[in-house]
Scaffold this motif. Sequence first.
Motif, mmCIF file in Angstrom:
data_model
loop_
_atom_site.group_PDB
_atom_site.id
_atom_site.type_symbol
_atom_site.label_atom_id
_atom_site.label_comp_id
_atom_site.label_asym_id
_atom_site.label_seq_id
_atom_site.Cartn_x
_atom_site.Cartn_y
_atom_site.Cartn_z
ATOM 1 N N HIS A 116 20.290 55.430 80.427
ATOM 2 C CA HIS A 116 19.078 54.613 80.555
ATOM 3 C C HIS A 116 18.138 54.770 79.355
ATOM 4 O O HIS A 116 17.066 54.193 79.333
ATOM 5 C CB HIS A 116 18.307 55.027 81.827
ATOM 6 C CG HIS A 116 17.682 56.390 81.697
ATOM 7 N ND1 HIS A 116 18.400 57.533 81.922
ATOM 8 C CD2 HIS A 116 16.452 56.773 81.303
ATOM 9 C CE1 HIS A 116 17.601 58.573 81.702
ATOM 10 N NE2 HIS A 116 16.422 58.129 81.320
ATOM 11 N N CYS B 216 21.624 59.779 77.454
ATOM 12 C CA CYS B 216 21.438 59.204 78.790
ATOM 13 C C CYS B 216 21.682 57.692 78.755
ATOM 14 O O CYS B 216 21.234 57.024 77.817
ATOM 15 C CB CYS B 216 20.012 59.434 79.282
ATOM 16 S SG CYS B 216 19.515 61.146 79.237
ATOM 17 N N GLN C 121 21.251 64.932 74.281
ATOM 18 C CA GLN C 121 21.765 64.147 75.410
ATOM 19 C C GLN C 121 22.013 62.706 74.964
ATOM 20 O O GLN C 121 21.576 62.285 73.896
ATOM 21 C CB GLN C 121 20.750 64.150 76.568
ATOM 22 C CG GLN C 121 20.661 65.481 77.254
ATOM 23 C CD GLN C 121 19.749 65.489 78.482
ATOM 24 O OE1 GLN C 121 19.309 66.530 78.901
ATOM 25 N NE2 GLN C 121 19.461 64.327 79.053
HETATM 26 S S1 SF4 Z 1 16.336 59.673 77.720
HETATM 27 FE FE1 SF4 Z 1 16.970 59.526 75.556
HETATM 28 S S2 SF4 Z 1 15.571 60.896 74.475
HETATM 29 FE FE2 SF4 Z 1 15.456 61.436 76.654
HETATM 30 S S3 SF4 Z 1 16.956 63.048 76.946
HETATM 31 FE FE3 SF4 Z 1 18.008 61.138 77.401
HETATM 32 S S4 SF4 Z 1 18.981 60.530 75.456
HETATM 33 FE FE4 SF4 Z 1 17.420 62.082 74.991
#
Ligand code: SF4
Length: 318
Positions: A38, A36, A34
């Motif tokens: 944040h 994300c 992912q």
């Molecule tokens: S917050 Fe960072 S470590 Fe957690 S799933 Fe999202 S991209 Fe991956």
Amino acid sequence: MLNTFEKLKSISFPKVMKKDIDTLQVNLGYRCNQRCVHCHVNAGPTRKEEMSADVIELLLQTLAKRKIKVLDLTGGAPEMHPQFCYLVKKARQLGVHVIDRCNLSILLEDGYKHMAEFMAQHQVEVVASLPCYLEENVDKQRGDGIFIKSISALQILNTLGYGRDEDLKLNLVYNPQGAQLPPAQAELEASYKDILKERYDIDFHQLFTITNVPIQRFGSTLLSQNKFNAYMDLLQKSFVAENLHHLMCRSLLSVDWQGYLYDCDFNQMLDLAIENKNKTKKHLRDIVNSDLDHNSVRVLGHCYACTAGQGSSCGGAL
Ligand code: SF4
Ligand code: SF4
């Protein structure tokens, strides 16, 4: 990104003393399926940082020699580390309880579909972030389609016994979307349980509510929206001294992907390392055969996030 470090440095916090260390919380690297918005380590599919084989061996020696009870694995997506399964097997052979901080969607990716079963075989506790039981709110925070993937992964875990058998712990994590304290953990857990069961037939053990810490992206957002001082006021006004006794940093060491040591993951993000007498960063190799020699936790203003209201830690309210 705006940095809150200088502001946090000017805020005093009561002294916190270390106890015996029973938990190593280890960041295996920044690779993640992912990306994300944040994310506090800016993890993503193209990140290359990962713990070396040498440091993995040092980690195993430290678990054995210091009789550590809990190994808490974070990332990135910890399952993407090429030695994830090796590390889990060896740690379990030592009798160490292993926690995987799992983003859930990784369990559906090609190359990782066997992971849920592997973790069940080795009784790895799964702790997964699900910031809301509503699709729209989760996708806003973690990306389009992530809610449905999370639900599918939770259903797979349930099929294996996770969240239903006492030996296969499945715990979820909630953190507020903005500059507020989390609601009461027990009540929110009851709502999550009712709704996830009714709509998706999902079971889990506990919900951990975690207070947002005013650092990294969240801290930067507070500064850019001119809300930093108001949030710090809220945290300081909500200070509960009793929580000082139960802070996770008293019995935990946080280890970065290179093997350097911190009092907690938040201090790791602030690069507030545990230091040797000569001010160099302390490393796993410094504690395999000798004492930690670090009695007081490195505290700054951000620590008020852990003592506000019901308290907060990686295991939820204190
Ligand atoms: S917050 Fe960072 S470590 Fe957690 S799933 Fe999202 S991209 Fe991956
Ligand atoms: S942020 Fe929380 S866990 Fe980390 S050192 Fe401060 S009080 Fe301890």
